[in-house]
Design a protein around this motif. Structure first.
Motif, PDB file in Angstrom:
ATOM      1  N   TRP A 209       6.281   2.955   0.679  1.00  0.00           N
ATOM      2  CA  TRP A 209       5.081   1.816   0.478  1.00  0.00           C
ATOM      3  C   TRP A 209       5.345   0.876   1.701  1.00  0.00           C
ATOM      4  CZ3 TRP A 209       2.853   2.557  -4.243  1.00  0.00           C
ATOM      5  CH2 TRP A 209       1.990   1.604  -4.554  1.00  0.00           C
ATOM      6  N   SER A 210       3.955   0.337   2.103  1.00  0.00           N
ATOM      7  CA  SER A 210       3.999  -0.595   3.180  1.00  0.00           C
ATOM      8  C   SER A 210       3.713  -1.989   2.581  1.00  0.00           C
ATOM      9  CB  SER A 210       2.846  -0.091   4.427  1.00  0.00           C
ATOM     10  OG  SER A 210       1.825  -0.239   3.879  1.00  0.00           O
ATOM     11  N   TYR A 211       4.111  -3.053   3.649  1.00  0.00           N
ATOM     12  CA  TYR A 211       3.937  -4.509   3.346  1.00  0.00           C
ATOM     13  C   TYR A 211       3.339  -5.177   4.679  1.00  0.00           C
ATOM     14  CZ  TYR A 211       6.746  -3.183  -0.487  1.00  0.00           C
ATOM     15  OH  TYR A 211       7.301  -2.561  -1.452  1.00  0.00           O
ATOM     16  N   ARG A 212       1.976  -5.832   4.620  1.00  0.00           N
ATOM     17  CA  ARG A 212       1.600  -6.137   5.851  1.00  0.00           C
ATOM     18  C   ARG A 212       2.359  -7.619   6.416  1.00  0.00           C
ATOM     19  NH1 ARG A 212      -4.266  -7.152   3.128  1.00  0.00           N
ATOM     20  NH2 ARG A 212      -2.548  -7.626   1.514  1.00  0.00           N
TER      21      ARG A 212
ATOM     22  N   PRO B 236       2.943  -3.262  -6.730  1.00  0.00           N
ATOM     23  CA  PRO B 236       1.869  -4.279  -6.549  1.00  0.00           C
ATOM     24  C   PRO B 236       2.537  -5.830  -6.515  1.00  0.00           C
ATOM     25  CG  PRO B 236       1.028  -2.632  -7.842  1.00  0.00           C
ATOM     26  CD  PRO B 236       2.314  -2.330  -7.868  1.00  0.00           C
ATOM     27  N   ALA B 237       3.278  -5.941  -7.474  1.00  0.00           N
ATOM     28  CA  ALA B 237       3.862  -7.231  -7.495  1.00  0.00           C
ATOM     29  C   ALA B 237       4.951  -7.702  -6.386  1.00  0.00           C
ATOM     30  CB  ALA B 237       4.705  -7.566  -8.930  1.00  0.00           C
ATOM     31  N   LEU B 238       5.432  -6.571  -6.115  1.00  0.00           N
ATOM     32  CA  LEU B 238       6.538  -6.748  -4.993  1.00  0.00           C
ATOM     33  C   LEU B 238       5.886  -6.936  -3.663  1.00  0.00           C
ATOM     34  CD1 LEU B 238       9.813  -6.637  -4.744  1.00  0.00           C
ATOM     35  CD2 LEU B 238       9.344  -4.371  -4.111  1.00  0.00           C
ATOM     36  N   THR B 239       4.811  -6.325  -3.485  1.00  0.00           N
ATOM     37  CA  THR B 239       3.777  -6.444  -2.175  1.00  0.00           C
ATOM     38  C   THR B 239       3.570  -7.831  -1.999  1.00  0.00           C
ATOM     39  OG1 THR B 239       2.943  -4.351  -2.533  1.00  0.00           O
ATOM     40  CG2 THR B 239       1.682  -5.689  -1.113  1.00  0.00           C
ATOM     41  N   ARG B 240       2.863  -8.599  -3.185  1.00  0.00           N
ATOM     42  CA  ARG B 240       2.797  -9.812  -3.206  1.00  0.00           C
ATOM     43  C   ARG B 240       3.711 -10.869  -2.936  1.00  0.00           C
ATOM     44  NH1 ARG B 240      -0.283  -8.157  -7.630  1.00  0.00           N
ATOM     45  NH2 ARG B 240       1.391  -8.950  -9.342  1.00  0.00           N
ATOM     46  N   GLN B 241       4.773 -10.685  -3.386  1.00  0.00           N
ATOM     47  CA  GLN B 241       6.078 -11.344  -3.242  1.00  0.00           C
ATOM     48  C   GLN B 241       6.547 -11.201  -1.704  1.00  0.00           C
ATOM     49  OE1 GLN B 241       9.467 -10.522  -5.521  1.00  0.00           O
ATOM     50  NE2 GLN B 241      10.615 -12.208  -4.775  1.00  0.00           N
ATOM     51  N   TRP B 242       6.435  -9.993  -1.327  1.00  0.00           N
ATOM     52  CA  TRP B 242       7.212 -10.048   0.049  1.00  0.00           C
ATOM     53  C   TRP B 242       6.194 -10.300   1.146  1.00  0.00           C
ATOM     54  CZ3 TRP B 242      10.386  -4.608  -0.107  1.00  0.00           C
ATOM     55  CH2 TRP B 242      11.644  -4.640  -0.882  1.00  0.00           C
TER      56      TRP B 242
ATOM     57  N   MET C 242       0.878  -1.248  -0.102  1.00  0.00           N
ATOM     58  CA  MET C 242      -0.004   0.065  -0.038  1.00  0.00           C
ATOM     59  C   MET C 242       0.852   1.278   0.128  1.00  0.00           C
ATOM     60  SD  MET C 242      -2.991   1.047   2.754  1.00  0.00           S
ATOM     61  CE  MET C 242      -1.815   1.165   4.071  1.00  0.00           C
ATOM     62  N   ARG C 243       0.533   2.159  -0.988  1.00  0.00           N
ATOM     63  CA  ARG C 243       1.368   3.429  -0.976  1.00  0.00           C
ATOM     64  C   ARG C 243       0.801   4.155   0.409  1.00  0.00           C
ATOM     65  NH1 ARG C 243       1.448   7.418  -6.115  1.00  0.00           N
ATOM     66  NH2 ARG C 243       3.452   8.713  -5.574  1.00  0.00           N
TER      67      ARG C 243
END
Length: 207
Positions: A28-31, A181-187, A1-2
C-alpha cells in the motif's frame, strides 16, 4: 492506494534478506506531498505523534476489538503462540548493524515488536496462532516525475498451516475495504499535520 507486489520487491531494502520464506500479502502507498529522500524519519515521527491505532475510525476500532475478543476466546494470542515461543523472532537473526537500531523491550502502543529502523525503512513483527507477520514501512520515489517520495507499507506473512491461510483469506476484504483506507486517511493526515523539524540526514541511496 494498493500497489503491485513489485513496488516492494524492486526496492533495495534490507528486509528482503530476512523474509524470503514469507509471502507478500499487501503493498500500500501513502501520499506525502512535498516529501524528499531524507524525510522518512520525519514521517515516522509524525506517525508516532498521531496516536496510532487508538485514533482510528469507529469501524476499524470495532474490527480490532472483535479480533482481540476472538483471539481471547480461541486462544490465538496466548504466549505459547507468540514470538519466541511458536516462532523465533526475526530480530534475533539480524546482524548487529540492524538489531541495535531498536529496543525491542521499549513500551509500544501496538502489538507489533520492532525489528529494525533505518534511514529509509523500518520493520516490525508479530506472531500468533494464525501467522507470523512482518509490517514493513519503506521510503521510495513516488510515481511520476514530481521528485517526491512516498511511504509504502508491505504486509509479509507466513501463515500457520491451513488455518492460517484460511484466516488471511477471510480477513482480506476487511483489510482492503475498511482498515487500509482508514489507515490511509490517518497516515496521510499525520504527514500533512506534522509539526516536527526535519533532521539533517544524508540520502540513503546516493546517486
Amino acid at each position: 492506494m494498493r500497489l503491485a507486489r513489485s513496488a516492494h520487491t524492486e526496492q533495495p531494502w534490507r528486509i528482503h534478506e530476512f523474509t524470503r520464506d514469507f509471502r507478500i500479502e499487501d503493498v500500500w502507498s501513502y501520499r506525502t506531498a512535498g516529501a524528499g529522500p531524507n524525510d522518512f524519519p520525519v514521517m515516522l515521527a509524525a506517525l508516532r505523534g498521531d496516536g496510532g491505532f487508538g485514533k482510528q475510525s469507529a469501524p476499524v476500532r470495532f474490527l480490532f476489538a472483535l479480533r482481540w475478543k476472538l483471539g481471547a476466546l480461541f486462544g490465538w494470542d496466548k504466549p505459547k503462540a507468540s514470538l519466541g515461543s511458536r516462532v523465533p523472532p526475526l530480530h534475533d537473526r539480524l546482524p548487529a548493524d540492524l538489531a541495535e537500531t531498536v529496543d525491542t523491550a521499549a513500551p509500544r502502543g501496538m502489538p507489533f515488536t520492532p525489528m529494525y529502523e533505518l534511514a529509509d525503512e523500518a520493520a516490525q513483527e508479530l506472531a500468533n496462532q494464525t501467522c507470523h507477520t512482518v509490517m514493513h514501512l519503506g521510503w521510495a520515489p513516488a510515481s511520476g516525475d514530481s521528485g517526491e517520495y512516498e511511504l509504502r507499507m508491505a504486509v509479509l506473512v507466513k501463515p500457520n498451516g491451513r488455518f492460517g491461510r484460511l484466516y488471511m483469506a477471510g480477513i482480506a476484504p476487511f483489510r482492503h475495504l475498511i482498515v487500509y483506507p482508514a489507515l490511509t486517511r490517518q497516515w496521510e493526515n499525520a504527514w500533512r499535520d506534522r509539526t516536527v523539524a526535519r533532521p539533517e540526514t544524508t540520502d540513503p541511496h546516493p546517486k
